[in-house]
Write an enzyme that holds these catalytic residues in place. Structure first.
Site, PDB file in Angstrom:
ATOM      1  N   HIS A 155       0.842  -1.200   0.000  1.00  0.00           N
ATOM      2  CA  HIS A 155       0.000   0.000   0.000  1.00  0.00           C
ATOM      3  C   HIS A 155       0.880   1.254   0.000  1.00  0.00           C
ATOM      4  CE1 HIS A 155      -3.273   2.723   1.384  1.00  0.00           C
ATOM      5  NE2 HIS A 155      -2.283   3.272   2.046  1.00  0.00           N
ATOM      6  N   GLU A 156       1.901   1.260   0.858  1.00  0.00           N
ATOM      7  CA  GLU A 156       2.800   2.421   0.915  1.00  0.00           C
ATOM      8  C   GLU A 156       3.535   2.610  -0.422  1.00  0.00           C
ATOM      9  OE1 GLU A 156       2.884   4.616   3.304  1.00  0.00           O
ATOM     10  OE2 GLU A 156       1.373   3.461   4.369  1.00  0.00           O
ATOM     11  N   HIS A 175       1.508   4.471  -2.888  1.00  0.00           N
ATOM     12  CA  HIS A 175       1.563   5.940  -2.792  1.00  0.00           C
ATOM     13  C   HIS A 175       2.720   6.490  -3.615  1.00  0.00           C
ATOM     14  CE1 HIS A 175      -1.670   6.686  -0.088  1.00  0.00           C
ATOM     15  NE2 HIS A 175      -1.168   5.965   0.896  1.00  0.00           N
ATOM     16  N   GLU A 220      -5.787   7.129  -1.080  1.00  0.00           N
ATOM     17  CA  GLU A 220      -5.801   5.878  -0.306  1.00  0.00           C
ATOM     18  C   GLU A 220      -6.425   4.748  -1.109  1.00  0.00           C
ATOM     19  OE1 GLU A 220      -4.118   5.427   2.353  1.00  0.00           O
ATOM     20  OE2 GLU A 220      -3.596   7.548   2.448  1.00  0.00           O
ATOM     21  N   ASP A 239      -4.544   1.336  -2.179  1.00  0.00           N
ATOM     22  CA  ASP A 239      -5.128   0.023  -1.866  1.00  0.00           C
ATOM     23  C   ASP A 239      -5.217  -0.839  -3.114  1.00  0.00           C
ATOM     24  OD1 ASP A 239      -5.382   0.490   0.792  1.00  0.00           O
ATOM     25  OD2 ASP A 239      -7.554   0.814   0.793  1.00  0.00           O
TER      26      ASP A 239
END
Ligand SMILES: [Zn+2]
Length: 422
Positions: free
Chosen positions: A282-283, A286, A364, A368
């Site tokens: 997930h990070e 980003h 977000e 995801d």
């Protein structure tokens, strides 16, 4: 610019911001209290009632505390501005510090005094939040000694970094004419980039210990994920977050090739390896979607707009008088304008919150989706639920409150968007 008009507009916007904040906070508290009795249907099988009620109680306790700090914040802003606090402080410094320390000394003293008073007002509230609120729900792990050491280090760091930066900006304001705000902006951007470069290796280690990740199987897993996603990082580290708090997290830090991945020890203790992998994916999402860069560019653009506005306001006597301060005649007004601007701006920018929150929630969802493509979506769902429960985040936020403030989508929306939820 008429001083009276400035006063009226400022008072009206401050009041509107405070009223909106009170309205949203009480909505949230009512909604959470009304849904305390029952775990919402999508979570009935996975979240125990006791955990749901603990989350409700934590949200309510934080909400009550938030109302108190909101009222105090409004009073402090009014006290500094329209009620004459800043004017009193400024005239005292002009009378007593200016003759001895000169114009630059007086201006730095004004900035430092305002920051110090603000810190002193916040101190008891921060202590209460840590040692009462967080303590009551089992989150606090810090001791009084560590807490005071943190405060002292924070203050020292603020002085070491803040005073030279303030001196530079004040010098630019004085020396570079009508376009000072452009040069000041360049200085601030350079400073922030420098801060991002030195943060992981110089600043963060002042507060926490960072150990290279020891767990070989997890390390291999994480490195495989990063290779799959095409990422290079300078290292994988475990941070002793448990020294201060039970809240868990993982983050990226640094710029360019100096990037590091940091796991809180509390996160590793709680999540299974495939869940850790999913959180990291997930990070990485980003980064892949350039969210970090976009946010940075956005904040630089807002800073430039703010400084340009200040460049104009600082020339208007109505700006000072309308906000309760008599501009100096025998001393530069640059520091005074900076302070007044930072005090008066938040009620105005508050109304941009929902736009920024909306953008952040979209990021977000994108991160995801990336995580689900690169790692196991079910593991991500499992990790999100565990982190929600551990952080006692409510599963039943007020929809309006969430829309306005939430930087992350509410759990129900977020889990529903994961393909594994089907
Ligand atoms: Zn995220």
């Amino acid at each position: 610019m008429q001083a009276l008009h400035v006063s009226l507009v400022f008072a009206a916007v401050l009041l509107a911001a405070l009223a909106t904040q009170f309205w949203l906070a009480t909505r949230q508290m009512r909604h959470v209290a009304a849904h305390r009795g029952e775990v919402p249907a999508p979570f009935a099988a996975t979240v125990p009632l006791a955990a749901h009620q603990r989350a409700a109680d934590y949200t309510l306790a934080k909400g009550r505390f938030g109302l108190l700090t909101l009222a105090l914040g409004g009073a402090v802003t009014l006290g500094w501005t329209l009620l004459g606090g800043l004017d009193l402080l400024n005239s005292t410094l002009v009378d007593h510090v200016l003759p001895a320390w000169g114009p630059m000394g007086y201006q730095l003293a004004l900035l430092a005094a305002v920051v110090l008073v603000g810190m002193l007002i916040d101190l008891p509230f921060e202590a209460w939040a840590t040692f009462r609120l967080e303590q009551r729900f089992g989150f606090n792990r810090t001791t009084a000694g560590l807490w005071w050491a943190d405060q002292a280090k924070g203050l020292l760091l603020a002085a070491l970094l803040g005073l030279p930066l303030a001196a530079l900006v004040l010098w630019i304001m004085r020396a570079s004419g009508g376009l000072w705000w452009l040069w000041a902006w360049l200085a601030l951007v350079a400073f922030q980039l420098l801060l991002m470069v030195i943060y992981p290796t110089v600043i963060a280690p002042l507060f926490n210990k960072f150990q290279p990740l020891q767990d070989e199987s997890l390390k291999a897993r994480v490195q495989a994920l990063m290779a799959r996603c095409g990422f290079a990082a300078k290292g994988l580290f475990v941070m002793d977050g448990s020294r201060r708090s039970a809240h868990a997290n993982a983050y990226f830090t640094g710029l360019g090739a100096a990037k590091r991945v940091v796991f809180f020890d509390t996160l590793l203790a709680r999540l299974s390896p495939d869940e850790v992998e999913a959180v990291l994916a997930h990070e990485l999402g980003h980064f892949r979607h350039r969210h970090v860069l976009k946010r940075l560019a956005g904040s630089f653009a807002l800073t430039l707009a703010g400084l340009a506005l200040l460049g104009w306001l600082a020339q208007q006597s109505g700006f000072y008088r309308g906000l309760g301060v008599e501009p100096n005649i025998a001393a530069p007004n640059d520091a005074l304008a900076l302070v007044l601007f930072t005090m008066a701006l938040p009620p105005f920018t508050f109304f941009v919150t929902p736009l920024l929150a909306q953008l952040s929630r979209r990021h977000e969802f994108e991160a995801d989706a990336y995580a689900c493509a690169q790692a196991d979506g079910r593991a991500l769902a499992g990790a999100l639920l565990k982190l929600h429960e551990d952080n006692a985040s409510t599963l039943t936020p007020d929809p309006v409150y969430a829309r306005f403030y939430y930087s992350h989508p509410p759990a129900s929306e977020r889990l529903a968007a994961l393909p594994s939820a089907a």
